[in-house]
Scaffold this motif. Structure first.
Motif, PDB file in Angstrom:
ATOM      1  N   ALA A 274       6.483   4.656  16.137  1.00 37.15           N
ATOM      2  CA  ALA A 274       5.694   3.759  15.291  1.00 37.15           C
ATOM      3  C   ALA A 274       4.802   4.546  14.344  1.00 37.15           C
ATOM      4  CB  ALA A 274       4.856   2.824  16.164  1.00 37.15           C
ATOM      5  N   LEU A 275       4.221   5.637  14.829  1.00 33.28           N
ATOM      6  CA  LEU A 275       3.392   6.472  13.967  1.00 33.28           C
ATOM      7  C   LEU A 275       4.214   7.108  12.859  1.00 33.28           C
ATOM      8  CD1 LEU A 275       1.096   8.227  16.599  1.00 33.28           C
ATOM      9  CD2 LEU A 275       0.347   6.708  14.756  1.00 33.28           C
ATOM     10  N   ALA A 276       5.400   7.595  13.203  1.00 29.86           N
ATOM     11  CA  ALA A 276       6.250   8.216  12.182  1.00 29.86           C
ATOM     12  C   ALA A 276       6.613   7.218  11.090  1.00 29.86           C
ATOM     13  CB  ALA A 276       7.508   8.785  12.828  1.00 29.86           C
ATOM     14  N   VAL A 277       6.863   5.971  11.487  1.00 27.86           N
ATOM     15  CA  VAL A 277       7.273   4.953  10.510  1.00 27.86           C
ATOM     16  C   VAL A 277       6.069   4.409   9.753  1.00 27.86           C
ATOM     17  CG1 VAL A 277       8.312   2.669  10.240  1.00 27.86           C
ATOM     18  CG2 VAL A 277       9.335   4.334  11.820  1.00 27.86           C
ATOM     19  N   LEU A 278       5.037   3.970  10.501  1.00 25.92           N
ATOM     20  CA  LEU A 278       3.913   3.276   9.875  1.00 25.92           C
ATOM     21  C   LEU A 278       2.886   4.220   9.274  1.00 25.92           C
ATOM     22  CD1 LEU A 278       3.323   0.524  12.588  1.00 25.92           C
ATOM     23  CD2 LEU A 278       4.629   0.342  10.463  1.00 25.92           C
ATOM     24  N   PHE A 280       3.616   7.465   8.202  1.00 26.86           N
ATOM     25  CA  PHE A 280       4.177   8.315   7.161  1.00 26.86           C
ATOM     26  C   PHE A 280       5.186   7.599   6.268  1.00 26.86           C
ATOM     27  CE2 PHE A 280       7.690  11.166   5.877  1.00 26.86           C
ATOM     28  CZ  PHE A 280       7.018  11.831   4.860  1.00 26.86           C
ATOM     29  N   ALA A 281       6.256   7.058   6.858  1.00 26.22           N
ATOM     30  CA  ALA A 281       7.355   6.553   6.041  1.00 26.22           C
ATOM     31  C   ALA A 281       6.922   5.404   5.126  1.00 26.22           C
ATOM     32  CB  ALA A 281       8.515   6.118   6.938  1.00 26.22           C
ATOM     33  N   VAL A 282       6.257   4.384   5.693  1.00 21.84           N
ATOM     34  CA  VAL A 282       5.864   3.228   4.881  1.00 21.84           C
ATOM     35  C   VAL A 282       4.875   3.614   3.788  1.00 21.84           C
ATOM     36  CG1 VAL A 282       4.725   0.981   4.926  1.00 21.84           C
ATOM     37  CG2 VAL A 282       6.405   1.560   6.684  1.00 21.84           C
ATOM     38  N   PRO A 283       3.748   4.303   4.099  1.00 23.16           N
ATOM     39  CA  PRO A 283       2.851   4.699   3.008  1.00 23.16           C
ATOM     40  C   PRO A 283       3.526   5.600   1.984  1.00 23.16           C
ATOM     41  CG  PRO A 283       1.735   4.901   5.121  1.00 23.16           C
ATOM     42  CD  PRO A 283       3.176   4.641   5.419  1.00 23.16           C
ATOM     43  N   PHE A 284       4.391   6.508   2.430  1.00 25.31           N
ATOM     44  CA  PHE A 284       5.046   7.427   1.495  1.00 25.31           C
ATOM     45  C   PHE A 284       5.896   6.674   0.489  1.00 25.31           C
ATOM     46  CE2 PHE A 284       8.659  10.042   0.245  1.00 25.31           C
ATOM     47  CZ  PHE A 284       8.029  11.174  -0.240  1.00 25.31           C
ATOM     48  N   PHE A 285       6.771   5.792   0.974  1.00 26.90           N
ATOM     49  CA  PHE A 285       7.698   5.125   0.069  1.00 26.90           C
ATOM     50  C   PHE A 285       7.029   4.028  -0.770  1.00 26.90           C
ATOM     51  CE2 PHE A 285      10.775   6.914   3.117  1.00 26.90           C
ATOM     52  CZ  PHE A 285      11.576   7.599   2.204  1.00 26.90           C
ATOM     53  N   VAL A 286       5.850   3.576  -0.358  1.00 29.31           N
ATOM     54  CA  VAL A 286       5.094   2.634  -1.183  1.00 29.31           C
ATOM     55  C   VAL A 286       4.258   3.370  -2.223  1.00 29.31           C
ATOM     56  CG1 VAL A 286       3.283   0.880  -1.182  1.00 29.31           C
ATOM     57  CG2 VAL A 286       5.072   0.825   0.562  1.00 29.31           C
ATOM     58  N   LEU A 287       3.517   4.369  -1.798  1.00 30.50           N
ATOM     59  CA  LEU A 287       2.592   5.054  -2.696  1.00 30.50           C
ATOM     60  C   LEU A 287       3.293   5.970  -3.692  1.00 30.50           C
ATOM     61  CD1 LEU A 287      -0.254   5.974  -0.175  1.00 30.50           C
ATOM     62  CD2 LEU A 287      -0.215   4.121  -1.855  1.00 30.50           C
ATOM     63  N   ILE A 288       4.515   6.336  -3.410  1.00 37.34           N
ATOM     64  CA  ILE A 288       5.242   7.177  -4.361  1.00 37.34           C
ATOM     65  C   ILE A 288       5.681   6.371  -5.582  1.00 37.34           C
ATOM     66  CG2 ILE A 288       7.628   6.858  -3.556  1.00 37.34           C
ATOM     67  CD1 ILE A 288       7.899   9.935  -3.685  1.00 37.34           C
ATOM     68  N   TRP A 289       5.583   5.060  -5.488  1.00 35.16           N
ATOM     69  CA  TRP A 289       5.968   4.144  -6.574  1.00 35.16           C
ATOM     70  C   TRP A 289       4.710   3.809  -7.382  1.00 35.16           C
ATOM     71  CZ3 TRP A 289       7.463  -1.669  -5.831  1.00 35.16           C
ATOM     72  CH2 TRP A 289       7.974  -2.166  -7.027  1.00 35.16           C
ATOM     73  N   PRO A 290       4.590   4.274  -8.645  1.00 37.56           N
ATOM     74  CA  PRO A 290       3.350   4.071  -9.418  1.00 37.56           C
ATOM     75  C   PRO A 290       2.954   2.608  -9.556  1.00 37.56           C
ATOM     76  CG  PRO A 290       4.750   5.706 -10.492  1.00 37.56           C
ATOM     77  CD  PRO A 290       5.555   5.108  -9.382  1.00 37.56           C
ATOM     78  N   ALA A 296      -3.888  -3.878  -6.543  1.00 36.18           N
ATOM     79  CA  ALA A 296      -5.033  -3.871  -5.640  1.00 36.18           C
ATOM     80  C   ALA A 296      -4.638  -4.284  -4.228  1.00 36.18           C
ATOM     81  CB  ALA A 296      -6.128  -4.783  -6.183  1.00 36.18           C
ATOM     82  N   ARG A 297      -3.862  -5.360  -4.091  1.00 35.33           N
ATOM     83  CA  ARG A 297      -3.502  -5.844  -2.753  1.00 35.33           C
ATOM     84  C   ARG A 297      -2.601  -4.867  -2.030  1.00 35.33           C
ATOM     85  NH1 ARG A 297      -2.283 -12.363  -3.447  1.00 35.33           N
ATOM     86  NH2 ARG A 297      -4.431 -12.963  -4.055  1.00 35.33           N
ATOM     87  N   VAL A 298      -1.693  -4.225  -2.752  1.00 33.52           N
ATOM     88  CA  VAL A 298      -0.794  -3.266  -2.115  1.00 33.52           C
ATOM     89  C   VAL A 298      -1.574  -2.061  -1.619  1.00 33.52           C
ATOM     90  CG1 VAL A 298       1.142  -1.702  -2.500  1.00 33.52           C
ATOM     91  CG2 VAL A 298       1.207  -4.013  -3.453  1.00 33.52           C
ATOM     92  N   LEU A 299      -2.447  -1.519  -2.473  1.00 34.90           N
ATOM     93  CA  LEU A 299      -3.222  -0.353  -2.072  1.00 34.90           C
ATOM     94  C   LEU A 299      -4.147  -0.691  -0.905  1.00 34.90           C
ATOM     95  CD1 LEU A 299      -4.019   2.581  -2.547  1.00 34.90           C
ATOM     96  CD2 LEU A 299      -5.722   1.792  -4.205  1.00 34.90           C
ATOM     97  N   ARG A 300      -4.772  -1.855  -0.946  1.00 41.08           N
ATOM     98  CA  ARG A 300      -5.651  -2.248   0.153  1.00 41.08           C
ATOM     99  C   ARG A 300      -4.859  -2.418   1.446  1.00 41.08           C
ATOM    100  NH1 ARG A 300      -8.302  -7.204  -1.619  1.00 41.08           N
ATOM    101  NH2 ARG A 300      -8.888  -5.826  -3.330  1.00 41.08           N
ATOM    102  N   GLY A 301      -3.671  -3.004   1.348  1.00 43.32           N
ATOM    103  CA  GLY A 301      -2.841  -3.164   2.542  1.00 43.32           C
ATOM    104  C   GLY A 301      -2.431  -1.836   3.142  1.00 43.32           C
ATOM    105  N   ILE A 302      -2.071  -0.865   2.300  1.00 42.95           N
ATOM    106  CA  ILE A 302      -1.713   0.459   2.800  1.00 42.95           C
ATOM    107  C   ILE A 302      -2.915   1.134   3.438  1.00 42.95           C
ATOM    108  CG2 ILE A 302      -0.998   2.776   2.098  1.00 42.95           C
ATOM    109  CD1 ILE A 302       1.289   0.832   2.290  1.00 42.95           C
ATOM    110  N   CYS A 303      -4.098   0.948   2.850  1.00 47.28           N
ATOM    111  CA  CYS A 303      -5.315   1.531   3.429  1.00 47.28           C
ATOM    112  C   CYS A 303      -5.607   0.942   4.810  1.00 47.28           C
ATOM    113  CB  CYS A 303      -6.503   1.303   2.500  1.00 47.28           C
ATOM    114  SG  CYS A 303      -6.473   2.323   1.009  1.00 47.28           S
TER     115      CYS A 303
END
Length: 361
Positions: A274-278, A280-290, A296-303
């Motif tokens: 779960a740690l590897a996915v939630l 690293f993987a999820v924040p990486f593939f979301v935040l790599i997309w400008p 605002a909602r996406v960044l807050r959700g990732i935070c």
């Protein structure tokens, strides 16, 4: 120690929830202490580590911004400053339950196993209850002094750049030693990467909490900066975690391998995945997309996600060493820490000093 503002009338809309969290969480923690001191000690240590990471991570971000500049630091300064200001007010009393419960946590602190534990850890001169307690008190005093210096300068509208470099060095050394003492010494395990891994946790937690709690100060350009910074810290955390695993795998030492073996039970393996996915993987593939990190909602959700997974990672570091899983007592201790911190903010939060807005240079 730190010049605190006089008590003021708290915000009634926040006072009720904060008081409820403090009372419910504190009551649950106290009951756990009375009924099961061993489980309480582990739960309190996990909550304390998270609280220290949040405060010291905020301090590190403030000092780093003083040296590098950037819009992101101006937008997050009030939230980061509040986290730093809470440290000298709350850290000393929060350390008391830990220092009173060393034996349930650390086998080197048990009188009947002192010689055996010291030999196993090859560090009996360093790991003994009096010296350990003295070091913990010294860490608290040092961090309180640093906090007082930073908050006093920021409240006066002055820069901390003149001493930010030496402060960062002192903070890095003291934080690393504290993580070795408080967390790594729970087991017969040695890793030079452990302190850096905890430092990455601290920076991610502080950045995530400050970003999620400062929506009104963050414009589109600043969101992009914050998203890039969070992405870099996420990649750093994953890299350090992998490096530690690789070094332990290659060294193939029984003591170090046992640290991972205790985390290969079905429950902890699931949390690791779960740690590897939630984390690293999820924040990486979301935040790599400008386009995503500028929303605002996406960044807050990732935070919120990265802050929550920091809790899971600290539990993953601490609880397997004690042979237990997270339970209601761990949640109660977290609730108590959150409620007490919120109450401290309501009464002693330093007045805001004008800073440049989120879209400023």
């Amino acid at each position: 120690m730190m010049m605190m503002t006089p008590p003021r009338r708290p915000d009634a809309s926040i006072l009720g929830p904060a008081l409820a969290c403090a009372v419910l969480g504190g009551s649950g923690a106290l009951l756990g202490w009375l009924l099961d001191p061993a489980d309480f000690a582990g739960a309190w240590l996990g909550a304390l580590l998270l609280w220290i990471m949040w405060s010291l991570g905020s301090m590190a971000l403030l000092l780093t911004h003083a040296l590098t500049g950037g819009r992101w630091g101006h937008a997050l300064r009030p939230a980061l400053r509040d986290a730093v200001a809470a440290l000298p007010l709350l850290l000393p009393p929060l350390l008391v339950p830990l220092l009173l419960n060393l034996s349930p946590l650390y086998r080197w602190a048990r009188p009947e196993a002192g010689a055996e534990a010291g030999a196993a850890l090859r560090n009996g001169l360093w790991l003994n209850a009096p010296f350990f307690s003295a070091r913990v008190v010294a860490y608290a005093l040092l961090w309180s002094v640093l906090s007082a210096m930073i908050v006093r300068r920021l409240r006066a509208g002055a820069s901390v750049a003149s001493f930010a470099g030496p402060m960062l060095f002192v903070l890095a050394v003291s934080f690393t030693l504290a993580m070795f003492d408080l967390a790594m010494s729970l087991e017969d395990f040695t890793s030079g990467i452990y302190g850096m891994l905890c430092a990455a946790d601290a920076a991610i937690l502080a950045l995530s909490v400050a970003t999620a709690s400062s929506p009104e100060r963050i414009g589109g350009a600043v969101r992009d900066d914050l998203g890039r910074l969070l992405l870099a810290l996420t990649v750093l955390w994953a890299y350090l975690a992998f490096c530690q695993l690789l070094v332990v795998w290659q060294s193939n030492l029984a003591s170090d391998a046992g640290w991972y073996l205790r985390r290969l039970t079905p429950f902890w393996t699931g949390m690791g995945v779960a740690l590897a996915v939630l984390r690293f993987a999820v924040p990486f593939f979301v935040l790599i997309w400008p386009a995503a990190r500028r929303r605002a909602r996406v960044l807050r959700g990732i935070c919120v996600l990265t802050a929550a997974t920091t809790v899971l990672h600290v539990w993953w570091l601490v609880l397997p060493a004690l042979g237990r899983r997270p339970d209601g007592l761990d949640a109660a201790c977290l609730l108590a820490f959150g409620g007490v911190t919120a109450l401290a903010w309501l009464y002693y939060r330093p007045p805001a000093h004008p800073t440049r807005a989120g879209g400023g240079a």
